[in-house]
Design an enzyme around this catalytic site. Sequence first.
Site, PDB file in Angstrom:
ATOM      1  N   LYS A 216       0.851  -1.191   0.000  1.00 14.73           N
ATOM      2  CA  LYS A 216       0.000   0.000   0.000  1.00 14.73           C
ATOM      3  C   LYS A 216       0.885   1.239   0.000  1.00 14.73           C
ATOM      4  CE  LYS A 216      -3.723   2.261   2.533  1.00 14.73           C
ATOM      5  NZ  LYS A 216      -4.705   2.136   3.622  1.00 14.73           N
ATOM      6  N   LYS A 268      -2.357  -1.646  -3.678  1.00 10.53           N
ATOM      7  CA  LYS A 268      -3.194  -0.454  -3.656  1.00 10.53           C
ATOM      8  C   LYS A 268      -2.330   0.786  -3.745  1.00 10.53           C
ATOM      9  CE  LYS A 268      -6.195   1.957  -0.503  1.00 10.53           C
ATOM     10  NZ  LYS A 268      -6.718   2.031   0.825  1.00 10.53           N
TER      11      LYS A 268
HETATM   12  C1  PBG Z   1      -7.326   3.084   5.464  1.00 15.10           C
HETATM   13  C2  PBG Z   1      -7.810   3.048   4.055  1.00 15.10           C
HETATM   14  C3  PBG Z   1      -7.694   4.053   3.114  1.00 15.10           C
HETATM   15  C4  PBG Z   1      -8.290   3.572   1.950  1.00 15.10           C
HETATM   16  C5  PBG Z   1      -8.761   2.291   2.225  1.00 15.10           C
HETATM   17  N1  PBG Z   1      -8.435   1.982   3.525  1.00 15.10           N
HETATM   18  C6  PBG Z   1      -7.169   5.438   3.242  1.00 15.10           C
HETATM   19  C7  PBG Z   1      -5.736   5.678   3.432  1.00 15.10           C
HETATM   20  O1  PBG Z   1      -4.928   4.760   3.548  1.00 15.10           O
HETATM   21  O2  PBG Z   1      -5.355   6.846   3.520  1.00 15.10           O
HETATM   22  C8  PBG Z   1      -8.385   4.322   0.655  1.00 15.10           C
HETATM   23  C9  PBG Z   1      -9.391   3.787  -0.317  1.00 15.10           C
HETATM   24  C10 PBG Z   1      -9.670   4.706  -1.452  1.00 15.10           C
HETATM   25  O3  PBG Z   1      -9.016   5.750  -1.642  1.00 15.10           O
HETATM   26  O4  PBG Z   1     -10.580   4.381  -2.214  1.00 15.10           O
HETATM   27  N2  PBG Z   1      -8.336   2.635   6.363  1.00 15.10           N
END
Ligand code: PBG
Length: 346
Positions: A216, A268
């Site tokens: 991520k 992601k």
């Molecule tokens: C954290 C989380 C995020 C997203 C999913 N889980 C936000 C981040 O890491 O800042 C982002 C998902 C998206 O942008 O569609 N709980």
Amino acid sequence: MTSRPDDASRGVRLSRSGVRRPITRRPRRLRTNPAMRGLVRETTVEPRQLVLPLFVGEGLSEPRPIGSMPGVVQHTLDTLRATAVEAAESGLGGVMLFGIPEHKDATGSGALADDGILNVAIRAVAAEIGDDCLIMTDVCLDEFTDHGHCGVLTADGNVDNDATVELYAEMAVLHATAGAHVVAPSGMMDGQVGAIRSALDASGHIGTAILAYAVKYASAFYGPFREAVSSSLQGDRKTYQQDPANVRDALRELALDEAEGADIVMVKPALAYLDVIRAVREATRLPVAAYNVSGEYAMVEAAAAQGWIDRDAAVTETLTSIRRAGADLILTYWAMEQAQSAPGSR
Ligand code: PBG
């Protein structure tokens, strides 16, 4: 009549001596009509491979629109239930639930309350859809903390890795107890997958799967999500999420999550990281998921709203590209409509 050497449509080309030779290698034969294109299509996007992220807001009496994500809302418990039923009826693989509490605090205590919004929502959805569609849950504290970070903070303001991991493990057990089939730790704390696996096993939830956000990145493409979860984050997540410049780091994270017991690994965001999806696909035998994130959704929706691109074609092309890169499953805000349109037919 003579043809130019490159004029394939005429079926002949001229050799240097001027003799006509038939062109026999014609990739265009396989593009003749929809049936032929369908026959040889390599990549499909099927409803069973799609997961719909859903937001539920505590104390809402009406769904609350998310301005930067047209068509996506913070659900009430009732509209959440109805949407989850529709997702199951549409054949989606799963829904991914995010809860937004009315009150946030420094330790994200709403995440660990049995009557906290996410735990309530899991029970509500589980009562409606049973095993027809997998219930997946976000195991993270950022929706629940007033500072917006994914964990609790040390006195000097850093995210405290090990204290946070303990809270994630408790959260995951609550989610499993409430009816989650799959828990998805997204906070990028070291050791989170192993700690959650141990806690699930120790509490009798050996069948609950872990979808690990293994890879991520600290991405600008989460912007609209911050609005979706009413986040108050100041600053950034660069001390725990990955540097977009790095791919070896992704493979290291993958190896750790595999060793700690991840069942599915996720990359992601998706679109700016198609090469990373491919690298992860080639490095693991686990199913690979990709998250088509909020900013990727917003870009297509915004351009389409201006009439600048063909929205439906762009959506299908986007999801196809993520599957082609190597993702077995995709989390996408377009899951429902993609499933309801005839998949693979365009
Ligand atoms: C954290 C989380 C995020 C997203 C999913 N889980 C936000 C981040 O890491 O800042 C982002 C998902 C998206 O942008 O569609 N709980």
